[in-house]
Design a protein around this motif. Sequence first.
Motif, mmCIF file in Angstrom:
data_model
loop_
_atom_site.group_PDB
_atom_site.id
_atom_site.type_symbol
_atom_site.label_atom_id
_atom_site.label_comp_id
_atom_site.label_asym_id
_atom_site.label_seq_id
_atom_site.Cartn_x
_atom_site.Cartn_y
_atom_site.Cartn_z
ATOM 1 N N MET A 481 5.818 4.173 5.705
ATOM 2 C CA MET A 481 6.762 5.263 5.461
ATOM 3 C C MET A 481 7.600 5.527 6.707
ATOM 4 S SD MET A 481 6.585 6.672 2.342
ATOM 5 C CE MET A 481 6.917 8.429 2.464
ATOM 6 N N ASP A 482 6.979 5.429 7.858
ATOM 7 C CA ASP A 482 7.707 5.658 9.110
ATOM 8 C C ASP A 482 8.783 4.592 9.312
ATOM 9 O OD1 ASP A 482 7.905 7.097 11.733
ATOM 10 O OD2 ASP A 482 7.432 5.089 12.478
ATOM 11 N N LEU A 483 8.510 3.357 8.854
ATOM 12 C CA LEU A 483 9.496 2.282 9.006
ATOM 13 C C LEU A 483 10.761 2.536 8.193
ATOM 14 C CD1 LEU A 483 7.309 -0.974 9.038
ATOM 15 C CD2 LEU A 483 8.486 0.102 10.955
ATOM 16 N N VAL A 484 10.655 3.311 7.111
ATOM 17 C CA VAL A 484 11.848 3.637 6.319
ATOM 18 C C VAL A 484 12.341 5.043 6.644
ATOM 19 C CG1 VAL A 484 11.307 2.051 4.442
ATOM 20 C CG2 VAL A 484 10.437 4.390 4.355
ATOM 21 N N GLY A 485 11.858 5.588 7.759
ATOM 22 C CA GLY A 485 12.349 6.889 8.195
ATOM 23 C C GLY A 485 11.824 8.065 7.416
ATOM 24 N N ARG A 486 10.650 7.904 6.806
ATOM 25 C CA ARG A 486 10.046 8.995 6.041
ATOM 26 C C ARG A 486 8.781 9.468 6.753
ATOM 27 N NH1 ARG A 486 14.071 7.454 3.331
ATOM 28 N NH2 ARG A 486 14.284 7.746 1.072
ATOM 29 N N GLN A 487 8.633 10.766 6.856
ATOM 30 C CA GLN A 487 7.428 11.362 7.421
ATOM 31 C C GLN A 487 6.633 11.982 6.277
ATOM 32 O OE1 GLN A 487 6.733 10.941 10.701
ATOM 33 N NE2 GLN A 487 8.670 9.779 10.748
ATOM 34 N N VAL A 488 5.330 11.808 6.313
ATOM 35 C CA VAL A 488 4.499 12.364 5.252
ATOM 36 C C VAL A 488 3.270 13.016 5.879
ATOM 37 C CG1 VAL A 488 3.333 10.138 4.885
ATOM 38 C CG2 VAL A 488 3.274 11.869 3.089
ATOM 39 N N ASP A 489 3.012 14.262 5.477
ATOM 40 C CA ASP A 489 1.836 14.975 5.961
ATOM 41 C C ASP A 489 0.769 14.983 4.866
ATOM 42 O OD1 ASP A 489 2.833 16.738 4.094
ATOM 43 O OD2 ASP A 489 3.465 18.248 5.565
ATOM 44 N N GLU A 490 -0.307 15.699 5.116
ATOM 45 C CA GLU A 490 -1.411 15.706 4.151
ATOM 46 C C GLU A 490 -0.990 16.289 2.818
ATOM 47 O OE1 GLU A 490 -4.775 14.951 2.279
ATOM 48 O OE2 GLU A 490 -4.239 14.201 4.271
ATOM 49 N N ALA A 491 -0.144 17.297 2.845
ATOM 50 C CA ALA A 491 0.351 17.871 1.592
ATOM 51 C C ALA A 491 1.193 16.852 0.831
ATOM 52 C CB ALA A 491 1.174 19.133 1.877
ATOM 53 N N GLY A 492 1.980 16.080 1.560
ATOM 54 C CA GLY A 492 2.771 15.037 0.922
ATOM 55 C C GLY A 492 1.903 13.945 0.329
ATOM 56 N N VAL A 493 0.857 13.565 1.049
ATOM 57 C CA VAL A 493 -0.079 12.566 0.526
ATOM 58 C C VAL A 493 -0.716 13.070 -0.765
ATOM 59 C CG1 VAL A 493 -2.295 11.435 0.947
ATOM 60 C CG2 VAL A 493 -0.547 11.489 2.748
ATOM 61 N N ALA A 494 -1.153 14.329 -0.772
ATOM 62 C CA ALA A 494 -1.773 14.905 -1.968
ATOM 63 C C ALA A 494 -0.803 14.872 -3.157
ATOM 64 C CB ALA A 494 -2.224 16.333 -1.690
ATOM 65 N N ARG A 495 0.451 15.182 -2.894
ATOM 66 C CA ARG A 495 1.451 15.159 -3.972
ATOM 67 C C ARG A 495 1.668 13.735 -4.491
ATOM 68 N NH1 ARG A 495 6.284 13.469 -3.707
ATOM 69 N NH2 ARG A 495 6.377 13.621 -1.426
ATOM 70 N N ILE A 496 1.777 12.763 -3.597
ATOM 71 C CA ILE A 496 1.996 11.372 -3.998
ATOM 72 C C ILE A 496 0.827 10.865 -4.838
ATOM 73 C CG2 ILE A 496 2.174 9.025 -3.098
ATOM 74 C CD1 ILE A 496 3.685 10.289 -0.676
ATOM 75 N N LEU A 497 -0.398 11.143 -4.400
ATOM 76 C CA LEU A 497 -1.582 10.711 -5.155
ATOM 77 C C LEU A 497 -1.643 11.408 -6.506
ATOM 78 C CD1 LEU A 497 -4.314 10.579 -2.359
ATOM 79 C CD2 LEU A 497 -2.961 8.704 -3.303
ATOM 80 N N ASP A 498 -1.249 12.665 -6.549
ATOM 81 C CA ASP A 498 -1.260 13.412 -7.805
ATOM 82 C C ASP A 498 -0.252 12.819 -8.790
ATOM 83 O OD1 ASP A 498 -2.473 15.872 -9.022
ATOM 84 O OD2 ASP A 498 -0.348 16.371 -9.268
ATOM 85 N N GLU A 499 0.939 12.488 -8.319
ATOM 86 C CA GLU A 499 1.960 11.901 -9.190
ATOM 87 C C GLU A 499 1.537 10.524 -9.678
ATOM 88 O OE1 GLU A 499 5.497 11.890 -6.868
ATOM 89 O OE2 GLU A 499 5.944 14.021 -7.182
ATOM 90 N N GLU A 518 -8.181 14.036 -12.666
ATOM 91 C CA GLU A 518 -8.926 14.329 -11.446
ATOM 92 C C GLU A 518 -9.698 13.095 -10.966
ATOM 93 O OE1 GLU A 518 -8.822 16.229 -14.101
ATOM 94 O OE2 GLU A 518 -7.699 17.941 -13.300
ATOM 95 N N ARG A 519 -10.333 12.373 -11.913
ATOM 96 C CA ARG A 519 -11.096 11.193 -11.523
ATOM 97 C C ARG A 519 -10.188 10.082 -11.015
ATOM 98 N NH1 ARG A 519 -13.215 8.743 -15.456
ATOM 99 N NH2 ARG A 519 -12.529 10.000 -17.227
ATOM 100 N N CYS A 520 -9.032 9.918 -11.630
ATOM 101 C CA CYS A 520 -8.083 8.907 -11.175
ATOM 102 C C CYS A 520 -7.579 9.240 -9.779
ATOM 103 C CB CYS A 520 -6.924 8.792 -12.156
ATOM 104 S SG CYS A 520 -5.714 7.524 -11.719
ATOM 105 N N ARG A 521 -7.235 10.490 -9.557
ATOM 106 C CA ARG A 521 -6.760 10.900 -8.240
ATOM 107 C C ARG A 521 -7.843 10.676 -7.189
ATOM 108 N NH1 ARG A 521 -5.014 16.761 -8.547
ATOM 109 N NH2 ARG A 521 -7.271 17.000 -8.754
ATOM 110 N N GLU A 522 -9.082 10.975 -7.532
ATOM 111 C CA GLU A 522 -10.181 10.769 -6.599
ATOM 112 C C GLU A 522 -10.373 9.272 -6.312
ATOM 113 O OE1 GLU A 522 -13.318 11.796 -4.056
ATOM 114 O OE2 GLU A 522 -11.666 12.946 -4.922
#
Length: 638
Positions: A481-499, A518-522
């Motif tokens: 993500m950093d290579l494409v100029g995107r920063q992601v924090d823990e909240a962003g990770v949680a959102r990406i995994l949820d989607e 919930e099981r898939c996200r886990e």
Amino acid sequence: MSSPIRSRDLRTLERVRLLRANPDIPYRDGAEERVLEIVRNATDITSSSTEMLEAAESWAEQYHTHPARANVLRSLDIPSDARVLEVGAGCGPITRYLGETAALVDSVEPVLGRARVGRERTRDLDNVEVFAGNVEDIPCEAAYDLVVVVGVLEYVGAGAPDPEPYLAFLREARSRLVPGGALVLAIENKLGVKYLTGTAEDHSRRMYDSIEDYPRGTPARTFSAPALAELVSGAGFTPRLFGVFPDYKHTRVVMETDRIAATVPSLLEDLPTFPSRYAGTRRVPLASERRVWAQLSRAGLSGHFANSFLVVGATDRPPTLWADDRLARYFSVNRRREYAATTSVRVVDDEVLVEREYSAEPGELISHGMTTWPFRFGRSFVEVFAEHDEGGRRELLERWRHLVESLSHDGAVSLDAIPNNIIVAGSGELQIIDEEFHATGSADRVIERGLFWFAKSLLADTPPEMWAPARTMGELFICLMDLVGRQVDEAGVARILDEEAALQVAITTNHTGPDAHERCRETLRTQLFDRDVWDWPLGRRLHNLYDVQLEREKSLRDFIDLKRAEVTAEHAQVVRHRDTIARQRERIVSLRDRSRAQKEVLKRTKRELRALRRSRAYRASAAAGRALRALGLRGRRP
């Protein structure tokens, strides 16, 4: 339409027709009663149903109810007017597909408990009859266009090396075919690449067992490609072998390996997915199955090392079960019915075409833009990316980002425009090779999910030290993500995994039920995002694990030596304390003896004093003292 076996007067048990008085044999996996219950309770029992799979829990239950069980036969063009004899039908997943496809199906299964399930699975198909018995119980008359034998040949000789039981079985099948009929047989390959790279043999559950030709015996015997072709030929057939991945049980792809090697060799590496499904058998990480398969294919050996074989055995003329222009047919495994796809690769006028079909009512995410397209040649994005330095990787990802944005129109994005589906053409152009799903959203969503799955692909095919200091797949994803100029924090990770969990639950059958999301996200979190980079195919190998164990053993020995030295020192201190205690005890004994002696002296003195007090002299002295006191003279000084 009828057959000789149907005209016989047979006893019936739960609508299963019995070919012998006691048709049962002692072979079960323990799931038969539960599978029967699942099938009875299901409203959708078709071959593509996922309803029964959602009710299955154990591996055996999933095996019997998975819609992919019929894929090995879906790869063939079975005529609608075909009369089919299926030998060794098990719990009926393939019987069901045959009943939906052919005009007549006689299904024979030696295990009565399984035959009952097969009958229940085909309860609404009038063209199917289920019999409990063996192949020799079937009237020896030429009555069928096809004899189907899936996962059976390996058992008929009880694991014996003698070819005669297998030949006799195949000859029995041959005798039931009409002129122009064909044998359809599926079996594991004793030299399958999954066995070469550390997976235990499916039947004996021992590593390298089939490769070493079962030195300790086996309940079932599989064969190499030449040996299998020789058996089928010896029974009077002209065999045509196809490679099957990951195996015939839950088939992803069936391909004519020799023709592909001669026309589009890269397909041999592109079509299978690795690692193969392991059916609960143990696996030791010896080598990357994908990379070993790639090397075998490039060496021209692919025909010998597919994990399973599909054999079409012709009698007096070639059958039309596999189109002459077809190279391969592959399936989307573990998808819901509305998203399941069947894809064929064909050669038409020297052009390689890819054709895809969906169900009659495809899901709303399906894009119809790539139902037929020319095969695109090029190198994988993963391979090219891994060769570059950081600057080159950044530039390549930037070009991919522009491609993603160019495919986004009117608020809709191509969910498949991820690096895993991109090739780098000879001209350097990035081309998307597979485009199935569209959804509303922004290009950022595709970039996020694309880099998530790209991180997985990189770790699956490259050494983990290439991506230091990343310690987990999640850390590698953040670096990408950093290579494409995107920063992601823990909240962003949680959102990406949820989607991503929401998308996976909508499309696949990997997680079902009320808590599927919930099981898939886990699963995405624990089995992918948080997974150590050294736990991937090119990470820790057997020798690494051995070295780790040696290091642990050395550490334990050093710890034991340290503790032994501490114990020795403590023992010496205990000895010193013991000596001190002994001396103190001796002193106590000495003091006790002196005390006793002094007590004796005191006793004698008291006795002597008492004796003195009783003496006349003492009494006279006492009386004189009293008299003097009475006169007031005692104690007065002169």
